[in-house]
Every structure is written in C-alpha cells, then in structure tokens.
Scaffold this active site. Structure first.
Site, PDB file in Angstrom:
ATOM      1  N   LYS A  11      13.984  -6.324  -4.670  1.00  0.00           N
ATOM      2  CA  LYS A  11      12.929  -6.786  -4.317  1.00  0.00           C
ATOM      3  C   LYS A  11      12.150  -7.618  -5.174  1.00  0.00           C
ATOM      4  CE  LYS A  11      11.150  -6.663  -0.699  1.00  0.00           C
ATOM      5  NZ  LYS A  11      11.193  -7.008   0.521  1.00  0.00           N
ATOM      6  N   TYR A  35      16.212  -0.366  -5.353  1.00  0.00           N
ATOM      7  CA  TYR A  35      15.530  -1.213  -4.242  1.00  0.00           C
ATOM      8  C   TYR A  35      14.447  -1.918  -4.861  1.00  0.00           C
ATOM      9  CZ  TYR A  35      11.412  -1.423  -1.490  1.00  0.00           C
ATOM     10  OH  TYR A  35      10.440  -2.107  -0.385  1.00  0.00           O
ATOM     11  N   THR A  47       6.806  -5.390  -2.160  1.00  0.00           N
ATOM     12  CA  THR A  47       6.355  -3.789  -2.275  1.00  0.00           C
ATOM     13  C   THR A  47       5.792  -3.933  -3.885  1.00  0.00           C
ATOM     14  OG1 THR A  47       6.904  -1.685  -2.598  1.00  0.00           O
ATOM     15  CG2 THR A  47       8.705  -3.429  -3.173  1.00  0.00           C
ATOM     16  N   ASP A  48       4.766  -2.846  -3.883  1.00  0.00           N
ATOM     17  CA  ASP A  48       4.191  -2.497  -5.314  1.00  0.00           C
ATOM     18  C   ASP A  48       5.033  -2.049  -6.125  1.00  0.00           C
ATOM     19  OD1 ASP A  48       4.457  -0.177  -3.959  1.00  0.00           O
ATOM     20  OD2 ASP A  48       2.056   0.337  -4.115  1.00  0.00           O
ATOM     21  N   GLU A  49       6.258  -1.681  -5.664  1.00  0.00           N
ATOM     22  CA  GLU A  49       7.190  -0.827  -6.426  1.00  0.00           C
ATOM     23  C   GLU A  49       7.716  -2.014  -7.629  1.00  0.00           C
ATOM     24  OE1 GLU A  49       9.914   2.071  -4.772  1.00  0.00           O
ATOM     25  OE2 GLU A  49       8.889   2.071  -3.169  1.00  0.00           O
ATOM     26  N   ALA A  73      14.281  -3.184  -7.757  1.00  0.00           N
ATOM     27  CA  ALA A  73      14.863  -4.484  -8.713  1.00  0.00           C
ATOM     28  C   ALA A  73      15.482  -5.474  -7.809  1.00  0.00           C
ATOM     29  CB  ALA A  73      16.020  -3.678  -9.373  1.00  0.00           C
TER      30      ALA A  73
END
Length: 352
Positions: free
Chosen positions: A160, A156, A130-132, A158
């Site tokens: 990923k 979440y 994800t881009d997060e 962190a």
C-alpha cells in the site's frame, strides 16, 4: 451529474461506498469494477440501481481505459486491494500484483483517458490507503499525521505504501488530479468474515474459539465504514488536489476491549431474543454460558504492529470531516446487522 468508476466496489468498504454514494447522489452513474475474488460479492451491491457491475481486473489497463472513455467517467475512486495482513504473510506476491501493479495500471489508464487523449475537463483519481503504511507506535507516541514517515512492517502495508507513492508521482510528474486518504481499522456491515469483528462474532455463534493474538493488547483506531465513506465524500468535495488526508474514527482501543464488547453484545442479543437460540443452538449464549469462555490466546502474528492511532486534524480543518458514530453505537449496529443478514454471510463463511 457525475460518472464514477469505483474499483473494488463489490468488497467491504467499496460496497458500502456504493450504497452511501447512491443514496446521497441518486443522479450519478456508478460503474463498479471488481474481479470478484473471495472478498468480492455481487450480493453486497445487489439492488443498487445506479450501479453497473463490470467483472474485471484492475491490471487490465485497456479495459479501464475503455470504461473511462465509454462511460465518460470523471471520478475514479480506487478501493480495490488485497487487504488481509495474514494473507500477505503467507502469500505476498498477490499483494504486490494487485496493490502495486494494479494501482499503476489504473494510473496509466487515467493518464491516457484524461490527459493524453482527454478533453482537459476536471477529473479526480481518489486513492484509498491505510494507516498501516506508517508502521507501529509506542504507547506514548503522537498519533499518525499526514507528515509521519512511512515505515511499513508487513507485505500488505509495504504494497500500500508503494501504491501511495505511485499515486503521488502521477500528480507531481504528469499533472493527474489526485487525492489520497489513509484510514484506520474499518468495521460495519458487509465485512468479510476473515476480519476480526465478523470472525469473532460468527465464531461465537458456532461455538468456535476466539483466537487472540499475543496478549490481545495491540491497539487500533476503529472507524465505522459509513464514517469512512463520509470522509471520502469530503475528500472528493473539498480536498485539495495532490493532498492526502487521514480519516479516523476517534476510538483507539486494544483488541481485547473490542473482543470483550463483541462477547457482551452477543450475550445481550441472546438474552433479549429467544429465536437466536433456535437459530444458533451451539452458541455458548444459547446454553446460558458467557461467550467470553471461547476466548483463546494463540501465537502472535509475525511483525504484528503494536499500536495505530490517527490524528485527523487536517481532515477536520480542511474537509469539515468528523466521525458521527461512537464505537458503542457502531458495534451495536454491526452485531445487529450480522444477526439479521445470515443469508449474506453464510456463503462467505463456508468458503476457504
């Protein structure tokens, strides 16, 4: 002919990928490994003849090894993840278990089956992220590229980020043939009703508030799930082993703009189809009122990232990727799909 193991293939993005791949590669065998948590749904991939569903946990390394061997799998596409930020705030342990420990379990199984005991044939472990993981952007900051420093701000994100690093390490240390992709906000058919677009759409149909975090001006890049699947296919076909690619939709919008579009499309749908008023009599649109009257501002989420944006230059140049859906077209298709598939979402909307 290829044999693919698709983790999380009964979920939103994974399920769409199963449909996408089966249609474009009818000769391939698809093994779907899904634990069928609240976000997994057998109905999402019902009717896909090439797909064999195995109910199991990605943390079960022995099971994954068995599937890789017994089905002669040469490609593993890893979607399985806990992905809802709100849930990661209230219960981060599950995110660490699934996203970090689960990903490591898959990597161990792939290493054993393909490297330690394998024939040395070409293989691919593709990891969806994800881009997060990149954190939050200021209004004038350049978009995320593949070299942007990781700054995850939620449990979440962190989890990923940790899984991304594990995948990279198994390539660098053990020679596992991996690629990774970091996507922006997905939307489209089969998305669980906890996510923004289906949540607000179904709330609008049932006269429930549309809860808007903060001022509603948090910005995201919106990616139609079919374009995401197309990007993953491009990674598998043209991606360089060991590399990661950003996959975006080219639609950077504030949440409020997305919410206003949902309201407008619901109003238009009811105006053009009298049967909707009979099916959803409590909807404001069924009574001649604007759906936008349901908009309600609520306390902002903890650690809410302000802006995400994707620079997909690398994917365009190296993979030939470009999104095909405009946000307008994608939203019309998405709203129509939910209105036509109540039998799919109704049981999910009733779950806790």
């Amino acid at each position: 002919m290829a044999n693919l193991l698709i983790t999380g293939g009964a979920g939103f993005i994974g399920g769409n990928f199963v449909h996408f791949w089966a249609a474009r590669h009818p000769e391939d065998k698809l093994i779907v490994l899904d634990s069928l948590t609240y976000a997994g749904n057998r109905a999402t991939i019902a009717g896909v003849e090439q797909a064999e569903l195995v109910v199991g946990d990605i943390r079960d390394t022995a099971l994954v090894e068995k599937l890789l061997r017994n089905h002669d799998v040469d490609t593993l596409v890893h979607f399985a993840a806990e992905s809802h930020v709100d849930r990661s705030i209230s219960g981060p342990d599950t995110f660490v278990e699934t996203n970090v420990v689960g990903t490591h379990s898959l990597l161990k199984a792939a290493r054993t089956a393909w490297l330690d005991e394998g024939s040395g044939k070409p293989h691919r472990f593709h990891h969806i992220s994800t881009d997060e993981v990149y954190g939050s952007l200021e209004p004038d900051d350049p978009a995320f590229s593949e070299t942007t420093q990781y700054r995850p701000n939620s449990p979440y994100a962190a989890s990923k980020a940790a899984s991304d690093h594990l995948v990279r390490s198994y390539h660098q240390t053990f020679g596992l043939e991996v690629t990774s992709s970091n996507c922006s906000n997905n939307y489209g058919p089969y998305q669980h009703p906890e996510k923004l677009i289906p949540l607000f759409l179904l709330n609008a149909l049932h006269d429930k508030p549309l809860p808007i975090y903060g001022d509603g001006m948090n910005v995201r890049d919106w990616l139609h799930v079919e374009d995401h699947c197309r990007g993953i296919e491009a990674c598998l076909d043209n991606g360089t082993v060991g590399e990661n690619y950003n996959i975006g939709g080219g639609a950077e919008l504030a949440n409020m703009a997305v919410i206003d579009k949902i309201c407008a499309l619901v109003d238009e749908a009811f105006a053009g189809n009298e049967a909707l008023s009979s099916r959803f009599p409590n909807a404001p649109a069924a009574k001649g009122s604007p759906t936008a009257t349901l908009k309600t501002f609520v306390t902002d989420r903890m650690g809410h990232d302000r802006r995400y944006a994707i620079d997909e230059t690398k994917a365009r140049a190296e993979l030939g990727y470009a999104p095909s859906w405009t946000f307008e077209e994608g939203m019309v298709q998405t709203v129509e799909w939910y209105l036509q598939n109540e039998a799919w979402w109704r049981p999910l909307a009733q779950r806790p």
